[in-house]
Design an enzyme around this catalytic site. Structure first.
Site, short mmCIF file in Angstrom:
data_model
loop_
_atom_site.label_atom_id
_atom_site.label_comp_id
_atom_site.label_asym_id
_atom_site.label_seq_id
_atom_site.Cartn_x
_atom_site.Cartn_y
_atom_site.Cartn_z
N ASP A 22 34.89 3.23 -20.97
CA ASP A 22 35.60 3.24 -22.24
C ASP A 22 36.74 4.25 -22.22
O ASP A 22 37.87 3.95 -22.64
CB ASP A 22 34.63 3.57 -23.38
CG ASP A 22 35.28 3.51 -24.75
OD1 ASP A 22 35.68 2.40 -25.18
OD2 ASP A 22 35.39 4.57 -25.41
N ARG A 64 26.35 9.37 -29.34
CA ARG A 64 25.98 8.13 -30.04
C ARG A 64 25.46 7.06 -29.08
O ARG A 64 24.68 6.21 -29.48
CB ARG A 64 27.17 7.60 -30.84
CG ARG A 64 28.45 7.32 -30.07
CD ARG A 64 29.61 7.00 -31.02
NE ARG A 64 30.86 6.68 -30.35
CZ ARG A 64 31.80 7.57 -30.04
NH1 ARG A 64 31.61 8.86 -30.32
NH2 ARG A 64 32.92 7.20 -29.45
N HIS A 88 31.23 -3.38 -27.02
CA HIS A 88 32.42 -4.08 -27.51
C HIS A 88 33.26 -4.36 -26.28
O HIS A 88 32.96 -3.87 -25.18
CB HIS A 88 33.21 -3.23 -28.52
CG HIS A 88 33.55 -1.84 -28.02
ND1 HIS A 88 34.53 -1.60 -27.08
CD2 HIS A 88 33.00 -0.63 -28.29
CE1 HIS A 88 34.58 -0.31 -26.82
NE2 HIS A 88 33.64 0.31 -27.53
N THR A 102 32.02 1.62 -30.83
CA THR A 102 30.89 2.05 -30.00
C THR A 102 29.59 2.22 -30.77
O THR A 102 28.55 1.69 -30.38
CB THR A 102 31.24 3.36 -29.27
OG1 THR A 102 32.30 3.11 -28.36
CG2 THR A 102 30.05 3.91 -28.51
#
Length: 536
Positions: free
Chosen positions: A296, A156, A344, A71
């Site tokens: 995710d 993040r 991703h 990530t």
């Protein structure tokens, strides 16, 4: 004469206004495989993903070009236009050689939490990001008049896209509030305080997670209860409906992360940000970054073939449609440029593959560490491995030197041992990585993700299909297409309709946007662009 002069002035002003959109919106859907756009296409509405696909430009063969595909490196690479060996974010967390401890990508103890979060949740900033972002360059190119607001459930996912100069980055706390850090300001804007006081998360956690559509629609997924799924909090089985209220009462507000409603909640916050920060309301371009993280969390827990994941994407489609309609009304259809990609993708569940006669298996990271320790003890009578993480092995060089062992000999012995393991495809030493010529596909990707100051002495490449996990759900991180192939959609201001099937790489996004809106390139950018988007 006066009328003609007026028309000339108006034309010049209109041309000037068209040099940049009023608002750029960057959307990252965490762990989104490109394949989901086709697999779930028939079940999407006309106003969400299909609107972008049918009226925007799609890069069908977009890939990540480094190891590891996680990530934090993903978000940093999207917005800097370069790879981890240059921007410095080499993982979500990584082993710090100087302190001999693990460090987190956005850790910064010099700042404090702003808002109703725990102490550690807000000690975050972009201090570890070494290069500028496209959002940084927008701020500088507009003499800091253009606003940058960055949002995510993950710290993040907000901090890295926002770059060094964001007006604000906000992320979600387990308290149920959006928080920030003193890196951005001493107190939250009043509109964020008001949003938090409204406790919108309770709207979602006080009800069950049920299927959005009839069960028959979910024929692209496995049965509801299958052995490849994990269990959501205290649920007895991974089956619908999920009692979110009970889970919330026994845990905390972080429960919303692993449901599709985390995306709805974030979209509400994004629309409030657009309104209250007056984004796209004048002729100075603003930039909003939104990273949807629930995809995710759901993917990790339930896996890519679960009904839970499909339901999350069908709901994400509706969330996207709502956000697009809001942008149309608030900013204007022709006044914003939007791009959507992922940080991703994600692997298939290994047990699912194995049960369908593909000879692969899961390899728990703990097992790898224990085996490395056992080999070291057997060979040297000591544990020489300080850390194994992110496919990197770090050796205890102090211990090696004290015993007069040759470091190169240690590397080669471990390399030989690893190459004989069932799941290992390649092993490279630091020297081999730094001397890479680009002819070895594996090595080229490793070199792009390798910083000699922060990475290990050896880097391991697993064989295709093998993943380092515990068996249920899925994970990501490798250099194979199931982890690298992501969507890349452009829509809106001066974006023509079309598709490209040429291979492209994620580091082309930022320099393309810079050229499109005519601002400086991020300072470590790879400079390669997606020409199809630049040609009106």
């Amino acid at each position: 004469m006066k009328k003609n002069l007026f028309l000339i002035i108006l034309t010049v002003l209109n041309l000037s206004a068209q040099q940049r959109p009023k608002l750029v919106v960057g959307i990252v859907v965490d762990q989104m495989k490109k394949e989901y756009l086709s697999r779930f296409y028939n079940d999407f509405s006309e106003d969400g993903f299909k609107r972008l696909l049918n009226n925007g430009f799609s890069f069908e063969n977009m890939h990540y070009n480094y190891l590891p595909t996680y990530t934090a490196p993903g978000h940093a690479s999207i917005y800097t236009g370069t790879t981890p060996n240059h921007h410095g974010i080499v993982g979500n967390d990584w082993f710090n050689k100087k302190t001999a401890k693990s460090m987190y990508c956005t850790d910064d103890t010099s700042v404090k939490t702003v808002g109703n979060g725990t102490k550690s949740e807000g000690e975050m900033s972009p201090v570890n990001l070494l290069s500028t972002t496209i959002t940084d360059e927008l701020r500088m190119s507009t003499n800091f008049e253009g606003k940058v607001i960055a949002l995510s459930l993950k710290d993040r996912g907000a901090i890295l896209p926002g770059g060094h100069f964001a007006n604000w980055a906000f992320w979600y706390s387990k308290t149920g509030d959006f928080i920030s850090s003193t890196f951005y300001g001493e107190k939250l804007p009043q509109w964020v305080v008001q949003f938090n006081e409204e406790k919108h998360y309770l709207t979602y956690l006080n009800k069950d997670w049920t299927l959005l559509k009839p069960l028959s629609v979910y024929n692209e997924s496995l049965v509801d209860n299958n052995p490849y799924e994990g269990k959501l909090y205290n649920s007895k089985n991974p089956v619908f409906p999920y009692d979110l209220k009970d889970m919330f009462e026994k845990n905390d507000a972080s429960v919303i992360r692993t449901t599709p409603f985390g995306n709805d909640f974030l979209a509400e916050f994004a629309m409030r940000a657009i309104k209250e920060e007056n984004l796209g309301k004048d002729d100075v371009t603003d930039f909003l970054t939104v990273s949807f993280s629930s995809t995710d969390y759901v993917g990790h827990l339930f896996g890519p073939r679960s009904i839970e994941l499909q339901d999350t994407y069908l709901r994400m489609d509706e969330t996207l449609a709502t956000l697009l309609r809001f942008l149309d009304k608030s900013v204007g259809k022709d006044n914003y440029m939007l791009f959507l990609t992922a940080d991703h993708a994600g692997a298939e569940n290994v047990n699912f593959l194995k049960d369908n006669k593909y000879n692969v298996k899961s390899v728990p990271p703990k097992e790898i560490r224990e085996n490395l320790k056992a080999f070291s003890q057997q060979t040297y009578g000591a544990d020489l491995v300080l850390n194994y993480s992110n496919f990197n092995i770090f050796f205890d060089k102090v211990k090696i030197k004290a015993n007069n062992w040759d470091l190169n000999d240690v590397k080669n012995k471990f390399k030989t041992y690893l190459m004989n393991l069932e799941h290992v495809k390649r092993v490279y030493t630091e020297e081999e990585i730094l001397a890479a010529s680009g002819n070895d596909m594996y090595l080229a990707n490793i070199q792009n993700g390798y910083d000699p100051i922060q990475n290990g002495d050896l880097v391991v490449v697993d064989k295709p299909g093998y993943i380092e996990s515990h068996g249920t759900g899925t994970t990501h991180g490798t250099i194979y297409t199931y982890d690298t192939h992501v969507p890349a959609l452009f829509y809106g201001w001066k974006i023509k309709k079309g598709k490209s099937f040429q291979k492209s790489v994620i580091t082309q996004l930022a320099p393309t946007i810079a050229q499109k809106i005519q601002i400086s390139l991020p300072n470590a950018s790879s400079l390669d662009v997606l020409e199809d988007v630049l040609i009106d």
